[in-house]
Design an enzyme around this catalytic site. Structure first.
Site: not given
Ligand code: DGL
Length: 270
Positions: A15-16, A78-80, A157, A189-191
């Site tokens: 993930d990011s 990570c969705n992005t 966060e 989004c993973t958050h």
């Molecule tokens: N992990 C990212 C997602 O799931 C969210 C955080 C980011 O912007 O890197 O899209």
């Protein structure tokens, strides 16, 4: 091809940052016998506001790191990164690459009564139209309303997952979707799995929530079964966590996302 060695290898997850640990949490619940190597690119988070080219380059580097650790499959938690880089990763690497998006789309459409879908995610995910496209391809009659919700990641966060300020922001984001009669909300989004309780309370039972973490774990299980890659060893599975930048804040956050204690976090150099 699966072999006894590849079955015993770990799953790679990236993930990011540490948000992808919500996927690790779901994986450990559903596949408790799997070892996991996690990479969080904390030095370069967020990906959500970056350009598609940069997201693709980072995603290739993240995958290379995991493949270098001998993983049997890579989960793009990570969705992005999934929205922009999944086809490239699948074309570049030989191990199965599993994204979060496909599973979310499947779970969304699993309910035949789903007619009006809201999608929330980072600016990058929503701008890519990956969810919108994948859903519309499978069910052209679907009404889809996607909204970028960039303020939500900082709230999660910060641990403000039940804060009145968050509720205000959520109302601002979600009221237009509710006005369209949304029956399903995709948390792209993973958050966002950490926002499930507040969302459930706000939206009540009339809106179904689809979260990427648990749907991705279920999808991974199917892929491992299909490819005969489930770990059969009886020894205790391991969890290794690598971050590209180590800080107390990232480690504290990681604990919150994973929902449990873990061993020493290691520094990754990509
Ligand atoms: N992990 C990212 C997602 O799931 C969210 C955080 C980011 O912007 O890197 O899209």
């Amino acid at each position: 091809m699966s072999s006894p060695e590849s079955q015993q290898a770990a799953l790679g997850v990236f993930d990011s940052g540490v948000g992808g640990l919500t996927v690790v949490r779901a994986l450990r619940e559903l596949l408790p016998n799997e070892s996991i190597v996690y990479l969080g690119d904390t030095a370069r988070v967020p990906y959500g506001s970056k350009s598609p080219d940069t997201i693709r380059r980072f995603s290739v580097e993240d995958t290379q790191f995991l493949v270098g650790h001998g993983v049997k499959a890579v989960i793009v938690a990570c969705n992005t990164a999934t929205a922009h880089a999944l086809p490239l990763l699948q074309a570049t690497f030989r191990v199965p690459i599993i994204g979060v998006l496909e599973a979310g789309v499947e779970a969304t459409l699993a309910d035949p009564n789903c007619e009006r879908v809201g999608i929330i995610g980072t600016a990058g995910t929503i701008r890519s139209s990956a969810y919108q496209y994948a859903l519309a391809m499978r069910k052209p009659s679907l009404q889809i309303h996607a909204t970028a919700t960039p303020l939500l990641v900082p709230f999660v966060e910060e641990g403000w997952t039940d804060h009145s300020a968050l509720k205000l922001v959520l109302k601002e984001y979600l009221n237009p979707l509710l006005a369209k009669g949304m029956d399903t909300l995709v948390l792209g989004c993973t958050h966002y799995p950490l926002l499930m309780p507040v969302l459930q309370k706000m939206l009540g039972k009339k809106v179904r929530l689809v979260d990427s973490a648990s749907t991705c774990a279920a999808h991974t299980k199917r892929v491992l079964e299909d490819q005969n890659l489930l770990r059969t060893a009886r020894s205790k599975p391991t969890l290794e966590i690598f971050l590209t930048d180590l800080s107390e804040q990232a480690e504290a956050m990681a604990k919150r996302f994973l929902g449990t204690e873990f061993g020493k976090v290691k520094k990754a150099t990509l």
